[in-house]
Motif scaffolding. Structure first.
Motif, PDB file in Angstrom:
ATOM      1  N   GLU A 143       4.358  -7.440 -44.539  1.00  0.00           N
ATOM      2  CA  GLU A 143       3.364  -7.972 -43.600  1.00  0.00           C
ATOM      3  C   GLU A 143       3.895  -9.175 -42.832  1.00  0.00           C
ATOM      4  OE1 GLU A 143      -0.165  -8.500 -41.428  1.00  0.00           O
ATOM      5  OE2 GLU A 143       0.787  -6.795 -42.432  1.00  0.00           O
ATOM      6  N   PHE A 144       4.732  -9.997 -43.475  1.00  0.00           N
ATOM      7  CA  PHE A 144       5.274 -11.173 -42.783  1.00  0.00           C
ATOM      8  C   PHE A 144       6.156 -10.775 -41.597  1.00  0.00           C
ATOM      9  CE2 PHE A 144       4.863 -13.198 -47.142  1.00  0.00           C
ATOM     10  CZ  PHE A 144       3.742 -13.938 -46.804  1.00  0.00           C
ATOM     11  N   ILE A 145       6.813  -9.630 -41.694  1.00  0.00           N
ATOM     12  CA  ILE A 145       7.651  -9.150 -40.598  1.00  0.00           C
ATOM     13  C   ILE A 145       6.819  -8.343 -39.600  1.00  0.00           C
ATOM     14  CG2 ILE A 145       9.677  -7.768 -39.976  1.00  0.00           C
ATOM     15  CD1 ILE A 145      10.295 -10.319 -41.586  1.00  0.00           C
ATOM     16  N   GLN A 146       5.905  -7.536 -40.104  1.00  0.00           N
ATOM     17  CA  GLN A 146       5.119  -6.671 -39.228  1.00  0.00           C
ATOM     18  C   GLN A 146       4.147  -7.452 -38.355  1.00  0.00           C
ATOM     19  OE1 GLN A 146       5.462  -3.310 -38.519  1.00  0.00           O
ATOM     20  NE2 GLN A 146       7.353  -3.876 -39.564  1.00  0.00           N
ATOM     21  N   TYR A 147       3.701  -8.612 -38.813  1.00  0.00           N
ATOM     22  CA  TYR A 147       2.766  -9.407 -38.012  1.00  0.00           C
ATOM     23  C   TYR A 147       3.370  -9.792 -36.654  1.00  0.00           C
ATOM     24  CZ  TYR A 147      -0.392 -13.151 -36.608  1.00  0.00           C
ATOM     25  OH  TYR A 147      -1.256 -13.948 -35.896  1.00  0.00           O
ATOM     26  N   PRO A 148       4.558 -10.440 -36.604  1.00  0.00           N
ATOM     27  CA  PRO A 148       5.133 -10.721 -35.278  1.00  0.00           C
ATOM     28  C   PRO A 148       5.520  -9.464 -34.512  1.00  0.00           C
ATOM     29  CG  PRO A 148       6.652 -11.357 -37.041  1.00  0.00           C
ATOM     30  CD  PRO A 148       5.344 -11.054 -37.692  1.00  0.00           C
ATOM     31  N   VAL A 149       5.869  -8.384 -35.214  1.00  0.00           N
ATOM     32  CA  VAL A 149       6.204  -7.128 -34.527  1.00  0.00           C
ATOM     33  C   VAL A 149       4.978  -6.607 -33.772  1.00  0.00           C
ATOM     34  CG1 VAL A 149       6.778  -4.689 -34.885  1.00  0.00           C
ATOM     35  CG2 VAL A 149       8.109  -6.460 -36.045  1.00  0.00           C
ATOM     36  N   ARG A 150       3.804  -6.640 -34.423  1.00  0.00           N
ATOM     37  CA  ARG A 150       2.568  -6.195 -33.754  1.00  0.00           C
ATOM     38  C   ARG A 150       2.250  -7.074 -32.542  1.00  0.00           C
ATOM     39  NH1 ARG A 150       0.580  -5.865 -39.053  1.00  0.00           N
ATOM     40  NH2 ARG A 150      -0.735  -7.695 -38.732  1.00  0.00           N
ATOM     41  N   LEU A 151       2.447  -8.374 -32.686  1.00  0.00           N
ATOM     42  CA  LEU A 151       2.172  -9.284 -31.575  1.00  0.00           C
ATOM     43  C   LEU A 151       3.100  -9.001 -30.396  1.00  0.00           C
ATOM     44  CD1 LEU A 151       1.622 -12.730 -33.351  1.00  0.00           C
ATOM     45  CD2 LEU A 151      -0.087 -11.339 -32.194  1.00  0.00           C
ATOM     46  N   GLU A 152       4.374  -8.770 -30.698  1.00  0.00           N
ATOM     47  CA  GLU A 152       5.331  -8.495 -29.623  1.00  0.00           C
ATOM     48  C   GLU A 152       4.970  -7.212 -28.882  1.00  0.00           C
ATOM     49  OE1 GLU A 152       9.025  -6.922 -27.752  1.00  0.00           O
ATOM     50  OE2 GLU A 152       7.933  -6.052 -29.439  1.00  0.00           O
ATOM     51  N   GLN A 153       4.539  -6.187 -29.611  1.00  0.00           N
ATOM     52  CA  GLN A 153       4.147  -4.928 -28.979  1.00  0.00           C
ATOM     53  C   GLN A 153       2.945  -5.137 -28.064  1.00  0.00           C
ATOM     54  OE1 GLN A 153       3.579  -2.488 -32.455  1.00  0.00           O
ATOM     55  NE2 GLN A 153       5.728  -1.821 -32.513  1.00  0.00           N
ATOM     56  N   ALA A 154       1.971  -5.923 -28.526  1.00  0.00           N
ATOM     57  CA  ALA A 154       0.786  -6.199 -27.714  1.00  0.00           C
ATOM     58  C   ALA A 154       1.147  -6.988 -26.461  1.00  0.00           C
ATOM     59  CB  ALA A 154      -0.251  -6.951 -28.540  1.00  0.00           C
ATOM     60  N   LEU A 155       2.065  -7.946 -26.587  1.00  0.00           N
ATOM     61  CA  LEU A 155       2.501  -8.734 -25.437  1.00  0.00           C
ATOM     62  C   LEU A 155       3.206  -7.858 -24.410  1.00  0.00           C
ATOM     63  CD1 LEU A 155       3.825 -11.934 -27.237  1.00  0.00           C
ATOM     64  CD2 LEU A 155       1.878 -11.823 -25.672  1.00  0.00           C
ATOM     65  N   MET A 156       4.051  -6.936 -24.887  1.00  0.00           N
ATOM     66  CA  MET A 156       4.770  -6.043 -23.980  1.00  0.00           C
ATOM     67  C   MET A 156       3.811  -5.123 -23.229  1.00  0.00           C
ATOM     68  SD  MET A 156       7.986  -6.766 -24.005  1.00  0.00           S
ATOM     69  CE  MET A 156       7.307  -8.434 -23.958  1.00  0.00           C
ATOM     70  N   GLU A 157       2.696  -4.769 -23.890  1.00  0.00           N
ATOM     71  CA  GLU A 157       1.689  -3.911 -23.258  1.00  0.00           C
ATOM     72  C   GLU A 157       0.767  -4.714 -22.332  1.00  0.00           C
ATOM     73  OE1 GLU A 157      -0.363  -2.344 -26.597  1.00  0.00           O
ATOM     74  OE2 GLU A 157       1.286  -1.053 -27.256  1.00  0.00           O
ATOM     75  N   GLY A 158       0.839  -6.041 -22.407  1.00  0.00           N
ATOM     76  CA  GLY A 158      -0.094  -6.880 -21.661  1.00  0.00           C
ATOM     77  C   GLY A 158      -1.477  -6.876 -22.264  1.00  0.00           C
ATOM     78  N   SER A 159      -1.571  -6.478 -23.549  1.00  0.00           N
ATOM     79  CA  SER A 159      -2.872  -6.409 -24.238  1.00  0.00           C
ATOM     80  C   SER A 159      -3.181  -7.761 -24.882  1.00  0.00           C
ATOM     81  CB  SER A 159      -2.861  -5.307 -25.292  1.00  0.00           C
ATOM     82  OG  SER A 159      -2.555  -4.061 -24.729  1.00  0.00           O
ATOM     83  N   TYR A 160      -3.536  -8.732 -24.044  1.00  0.00           N
ATOM     84  CA  TYR A 160      -3.757 -10.076 -24.555  1.00  0.00           C
ATOM     85  C   TYR A 160      -4.960 -10.149 -25.497  1.00  0.00           C
ATOM     86  CZ  TYR A 160      -0.388 -11.528 -20.996  1.00  0.00           C
ATOM     87  OH  TYR A 160       0.747 -11.674 -20.245  1.00  0.00           O
ATOM     88  N   ASP A 161      -5.916  -9.229 -25.329  1.00  0.00           N
ATOM     89  CA  ASP A 161      -7.060  -9.222 -26.234  1.00  0.00           C
ATOM     90  C   ASP A 161      -6.625  -8.852 -27.651  1.00  0.00           C
ATOM     91  OD1 ASP A 161      -6.392  -6.703 -25.248  1.00  0.00           O
ATOM     92  OD2 ASP A 161      -8.391  -5.887 -25.615  1.00  0.00           O
ATOM     93  N   LYS A 162      -5.621  -7.968 -27.770  1.00  0.00           N
ATOM     94  CA  LYS A 162      -5.088  -7.627 -29.090  1.00  0.00           C
ATOM     95  C   LYS A 162      -4.396  -8.844 -29.713  1.00  0.00           C
ATOM     96  CE  LYS A 162      -4.238  -2.670 -28.410  1.00  0.00           C
ATOM     97  NZ  LYS A 162      -3.174  -1.614 -28.389  1.00  0.00           N
TER      98      LYS A 162
END
Length: 274
Positions: A143-162
Protein backbone atom coordinates in the motif's frame (compact mmCIF):
# COMPACT_ATOMS: atom_id res chain seq x y z
CA UNK A 1 29.10 2.09 25.06
CA UNK A 2 28.20 3.36 21.56
CA UNK A 3 25.84 0.42 21.00
CA UNK A 4 24.05 1.10 24.28
CA UNK A 5 23.70 4.79 23.35
CA UNK A 6 22.14 3.92 19.96
CA UNK A 7 19.65 1.57 21.62
CA UNK A 8 18.63 4.25 24.14
CA UNK A 9 18.24 6.94 21.45
CA UNK A 10 16.10 4.62 19.32
CA UNK A 11 13.83 4.07 22.34
CA UNK A 12 13.61 7.83 22.88
CA UNK A 13 12.77 8.38 19.20
CA UNK A 14 10.05 5.72 19.38
CA UNK A 15 8.36 7.60 22.23
CA UNK A 16 8.52 11.13 20.83
CA UNK A 17 5.22 13.03 20.95
CA UNK A 18 4.20 16.04 18.81
CA UNK A 19 5.09 18.35 21.72
CA UNK A 20 8.62 16.91 21.96
CA UNK A 21 9.28 16.43 18.23
CA UNK A 22 11.71 19.36 18.22
CA UNK A 23 14.12 17.21 20.28
CA UNK A 24 14.50 14.74 17.40
CA UNK A 25 17.29 16.50 15.41
CA UNK A 26 19.56 16.56 18.48
CA UNK A 27 18.84 12.89 19.24
CA UNK A 28 19.53 11.94 15.64
CA UNK A 29 22.85 13.82 15.61
CA UNK A 30 23.96 11.92 18.72
CA UNK A 31 22.82 8.62 17.20
CA UNK A 32 24.79 9.22 14.00
CA UNK A 33 27.97 9.97 15.98
CA UNK A 34 27.50 6.69 17.85
CA UNK A 35 26.98 4.87 14.54
CA UNK A 36 30.28 6.27 13.27
CA UNK A 37 32.03 4.68 16.24
CA UNK A 38 30.39 1.36 15.32
CA UNK A 39 31.30 1.78 11.61
CA UNK A 40 27.58 1.48 10.90
CA UNK A 41 26.62 4.88 9.49
CA UNK A 42 27.71 3.74 6.02
CA UNK A 43 27.65 -0.06 5.64
CA UNK A 44 30.74 -1.89 4.45
CA UNK A 45 31.80 -5.51 4.14
CA UNK A 46 32.71 -5.70 7.86
CA UNK A 47 29.48 -4.21 9.25
CA UNK A 48 27.65 -6.90 11.23
CA UNK A 49 23.92 -7.60 10.60
CA UNK A 50 23.25 -6.37 14.14
CA UNK A 51 24.87 -3.00 13.44
CA UNK A 52 23.27 -2.81 9.99
CA UNK A 53 19.87 -2.78 11.68
CA UNK A 54 21.00 0.00 14.02
CA UNK A 55 22.17 2.11 11.10
CA UNK A 56 19.02 1.60 9.03
CA UNK A 57 16.73 2.19 12.03
CA UNK A 58 18.39 5.52 12.92
CA UNK A 59 18.27 6.79 9.33
CA UNK A 60 14.65 5.67 8.87
CA UNK A 61 13.69 7.49 12.06
CA UNK A 62 15.46 10.55 10.65
CA UNK A 63 13.54 10.31 7.38
CA UNK A 64 10.15 9.94 9.06
CA UNK A 65 10.83 12.67 11.63
CA UNK A 66 11.91 15.02 8.81
CA UNK A 67 8.53 14.50 7.15
CA UNK A 68 6.69 15.26 10.37
CA UNK A 69 8.81 18.42 10.73
CA UNK A 70 8.05 19.24 7.06
CA UNK A 71 11.77 19.39 6.26
CA UNK A 72 11.88 17.87 2.78
CA UNK A 73 15.58 18.63 2.26
CA UNK A 74 16.51 16.62 5.36
CA UNK A 75 14.16 13.83 4.30
CA UNK A 76 15.85 13.64 0.88
CA UNK A 77 19.29 13.40 2.52
CA UNK A 78 18.12 10.56 4.78
CA UNK A 79 16.53 8.77 1.83
CA UNK A 80 19.79 8.98 -0.12
CA UNK A 81 21.81 7.70 2.85
CA UNK A 82 19.43 4.77 3.22
CA UNK A 83 20.00 3.59 -0.35
CA UNK A 84 23.32 1.97 0.65
CA UNK A 85 21.38 -0.11 3.20
CA UNK A 86 18.40 -0.88 0.95
CA UNK A 87 20.71 -2.07 -1.83
CA UNK A 88 22.28 -4.78 0.36
CA UNK A 89 21.38 -8.38 -0.52
CA UNK A 90 19.05 -10.28 1.81
CA UNK A 91 21.85 -12.51 3.14
CA UNK A 92 23.59 -9.49 4.72
CA UNK A 93 20.70 -9.04 7.14
CA UNK A 94 19.78 -10.97 10.24
CA UNK A 95 17.46 -13.71 8.93
CA UNK A 96 15.27 -13.49 12.04
CA UNK A 97 14.70 -9.72 11.83
CA UNK A 98 14.82 -9.36 8.05
CA UNK A 99 15.43 -6.20 6.01
CA UNK A 100 14.69 -2.67 7.35
CA UNK A 101 11.06 -2.50 8.44
CA UNK A 102 10.29 0.96 7.02
CA UNK A 103 11.85 0.58 3.57
CA UNK A 104 8.53 0.55 1.70
CA UNK A 105 7.15 3.49 3.72
CA UNK A 106 10.25 5.67 3.19
CA UNK A 107 10.36 4.80 -0.52
CA UNK A 108 6.64 5.52 -0.94
CA UNK A 109 7.11 8.90 0.75
CA UNK A 110 9.99 9.70 -1.60
CA UNK A 111 7.76 8.84 -4.57
CA UNK A 112 5.13 11.21 -3.18
CA UNK A 113 7.75 13.94 -2.77
CA UNK A 114 8.73 13.54 -6.44
CA UNK A 115 5.07 13.87 -7.44
CA UNK A 116 4.60 16.99 -5.31
CA UNK A 117 7.44 18.76 -7.17
CA UNK A 118 6.39 17.46 -10.59
CA UNK A 119 9.44 15.22 -11.11
CA UNK A 120 7.67 12.50 -13.10
CA UNK A 121 10.89 11.24 -14.71
CA UNK A 122 12.45 10.69 -11.28
CA UNK A 123 9.22 9.05 -10.11
CA UNK A 124 9.31 6.43 -12.87
CA UNK A 125 13.05 5.86 -12.43
CA UNK A 126 12.49 4.92 -8.77
CA UNK A 127 9.54 2.69 -9.71
CA UNK A 128 11.60 0.87 -12.33
CA UNK A 129 14.35 0.28 -9.78
CA UNK A 130 11.82 -1.13 -7.31
CA UNK A 131 10.42 -3.47 -9.93
CA UNK A 132 13.89 -4.84 -10.59
CA UNK A 133 14.88 -5.20 -6.91
CA UNK A 134 11.57 -6.27 -5.35
CA UNK A 135 9.51 -7.65 -8.22
CA UNK A 136 6.28 -6.29 -9.68
CA UNK A 137 4.09 -8.59 -7.57
CA UNK A 138 5.49 -7.32 -4.28
CA UNK A 139 5.11 -3.71 -5.43
CA UNK A 140 1.46 -4.22 -6.35
CA UNK A 141 0.69 -5.64 -2.91
CA UNK A 142 2.34 -2.84 -0.93
CA UNK A 143 0.00 0.00 0.00
CA UNK A 144 2.87 2.41 0.70
CA UNK A 145 4.01 2.04 -2.92
CA UNK A 146 0.58 1.77 -4.52
CA UNK A 147 -0.68 4.98 -2.90
CA UNK A 148 1.66 7.31 -4.88
CA UNK A 149 1.18 5.12 -7.97
CA UNK A 150 -2.60 5.72 -7.82
CA UNK A 151 -2.05 9.45 -7.36
CA UNK A 152 0.31 9.63 -10.33
CA UNK A 153 -2.22 7.83 -12.55
CA UNK A 154 -4.97 10.25 -11.51
CA UNK A 155 -2.70 13.25 -12.18
CA UNK A 156 -1.83 11.93 -15.65
CA UNK A 157 -5.55 11.56 -16.39
CA UNK A 158 -6.25 15.08 -15.10
CA UNK A 159 -8.66 13.52 -12.58
CA UNK A 160 -8.03 16.03 -9.82
CA UNK A 161 -11.18 14.93 -7.99
CA UNK A 162 -9.64 11.46 -7.61
CA UNK A 163 -6.46 13.03 -6.22
CA UNK A 164 -8.54 15.04 -3.78
CA UNK A 165 -10.37 11.89 -2.67
CA UNK A 166 -7.11 9.97 -2.16
CA UNK A 167 -5.68 12.69 0.06
CA UNK A 168 -8.52 12.52 2.58
CA UNK A 169 -7.24 11.61 6.03
CA UNK A 170 -8.95 8.23 6.08
CA UNK A 171 -7.36 7.22 2.74
CA UNK A 172 -3.68 7.98 3.40
CA UNK A 173 -1.54 4.99 4.48
CA UNK A 174 0.06 6.82 7.43
CA UNK A 175 0.37 10.20 9.13
CA UNK A 176 3.55 11.03 7.20
CA UNK A 177 1.80 10.56 3.84
CA UNK A 178 -0.81 13.10 4.95
CA UNK A 179 1.90 15.79 5.12
CA UNK A 180 2.95 15.27 1.49
CA UNK A 181 -0.67 14.92 0.37
CA UNK A 182 -1.28 18.44 1.67
CA UNK A 183 1.73 19.70 -0.33
CA UNK A 184 0.48 17.89 -3.44
CA UNK A 185 -3.01 19.40 -3.15
CA UNK A 186 -1.50 22.88 -2.79
CA UNK A 187 0.54 22.27 -5.96
CA UNK A 188 -2.57 21.15 -7.85
CA UNK A 189 -4.58 24.07 -6.48
CA UNK A 190 -1.93 26.50 -7.72
CA UNK A 191 -1.96 24.87 -11.16
CA UNK A 192 -5.77 25.09 -11.39
CA UNK A 193 -5.62 28.71 -10.25
CA UNK A 194 -3.10 29.60 -12.97
CA UNK A 195 -5.28 27.94 -15.63
CA UNK A 196 -8.36 29.77 -14.33
CA UNK A 197 -6.59 33.12 -14.53
CA UNK A 198 -5.87 32.52 -18.20
CA UNK A 199 -9.27 31.06 -19.07
CA UNK A 200 -11.79 33.38 -17.34
CA UNK A 201 -12.11 37.07 -16.55
CA UNK A 202 -14.01 36.14 -13.35
CA UNK A 203 -15.73 33.26 -11.54
CA UNK A 204 -18.50 32.99 -8.94
CA UNK A 205 -16.97 32.34 -5.50
CA UNK A 206 -19.16 29.23 -5.12
CA UNK A 207 -17.72 27.78 -8.33
CA UNK A 208 -14.16 28.68 -7.33
CA UNK A 209 -14.68 26.85 -4.02
CA UNK A 210 -15.40 23.57 -5.81
CA UNK A 211 -12.81 24.13 -8.52
CA UNK A 212 -10.00 24.76 -6.02
CA UNK A 213 -11.06 22.08 -3.50
CA UNK A 214 -11.47 24.61 -0.70
CA UNK A 215 -13.69 24.02 2.32
CA UNK A 216 -15.51 27.34 2.48
CA UNK A 217 -16.16 30.56 0.59
CA UNK A 218 -14.11 32.35 3.24
CA UNK A 219 -11.15 30.15 2.31
CA UNK A 220 -11.69 31.13 -1.34
CA UNK A 221 -11.51 34.83 -0.42
CA UNK A 222 -8.28 34.27 1.54
CA UNK A 223 -6.78 32.31 -1.36
CA UNK A 224 -7.86 35.03 -3.81
CA UNK A 225 -6.25 37.77 -1.74
CA UNK A 226 -2.99 35.79 -1.53
CA UNK A 227 -2.87 35.59 -5.36
CA UNK A 228 -3.78 39.23 -5.89
CA UNK A 229 -7.29 38.48 -7.13
CA UNK A 230 -10.27 40.71 -6.33
CA UNK A 231 -13.26 39.28 -4.47
CA UNK A 232 -16.44 41.36 -4.64
CA UNK A 233 -20.17 40.92 -5.20
CA UNK A 234 -19.93 37.13 -4.90
CA UNK A 235 -17.33 36.77 -7.66
CA UNK A 236 -13.58 36.41 -8.05
CA UNK A 237 -12.01 38.74 -10.62
CA UNK A 238 -8.64 37.99 -12.18
CA UNK A 239 -6.77 41.31 -12.66
CA UNK A 240 -4.21 39.71 -14.96
CA UNK A 241 -6.94 38.51 -17.30
CA UNK A 242 -8.64 41.91 -17.23
CA UNK A 243 -5.34 43.65 -18.05
CA UNK A 244 -4.74 41.26 -20.95
CA UNK A 245 -8.26 41.88 -22.27
CA UNK A 246 -7.79 45.65 -22.05
CA UNK A 247 -4.43 45.36 -23.80
CA UNK A 248 -6.05 43.27 -26.54
CA UNK A 249 -8.82 45.86 -26.91
CA UNK A 250 -6.21 48.62 -27.17
CA UNK A 251 -4.39 46.63 -29.86
CA UNK A 252 -7.63 46.18 -31.81
CA UNK A 253 -8.47 49.88 -31.50
CA UNK A 254 -4.95 50.82 -32.57
CA UNK A 255 -5.14 48.50 -35.58
CA UNK A 256 -8.57 49.89 -36.50
CA UNK A 257 -7.25 53.44 -36.32
CA UNK A 258 -4.38 52.53 -38.64
CA UNK A 259 -6.79 50.90 -41.11
CA UNK A 260 -9.05 53.97 -41.07
CA UNK A 261 -6.11 56.33 -41.46
CA UNK A 262 -4.69 54.30 -44.36
CA UNK A 263 -8.10 54.15 -46.02
CA UNK A 264 -8.57 57.92 -45.74
CA UNK A 265 -5.07 58.50 -47.14
CA UNK A 266 -5.82 56.21 -50.08
CA UNK A 267 -9.09 58.08 -50.71
CA UNK A 268 -7.29 61.44 -50.74
CA UNK A 269 -4.77 60.13 -53.29
CA UNK A 270 -7.63 58.94 -55.49
CA UNK A 271 -9.18 62.43 -55.36
CA UNK A 272 -5.84 63.95 -56.40
CA UNK A 273 -5.55 61.57 -59.34
CA UNK A 274 -9.09 62.28 -60.48
Amino acid sequence: MAEHEVKQILRDLDHLQPATLSQAPNLLSRAKLALLKLDALVPDADTTPHHLHFGAAVLEHGALVSIRLKDTDAFTRYYQQLQSFYALPAERWNSRVGKPKNQAKVTGLYLLLLLSVGDYAGFHTVLEGLEVSSGKGEMEQNEFIQYPVRLEQALMEGSYDKVWGETKRERVPSEEFGVFSEVLINTIRSEIASCSERAYPSLPISNAKNLLFLDSEGAVVQFAQARGWVAKDGRIYFPQQEEEMLAAQRDVMSSSSMVIENTLGYARKLETIV
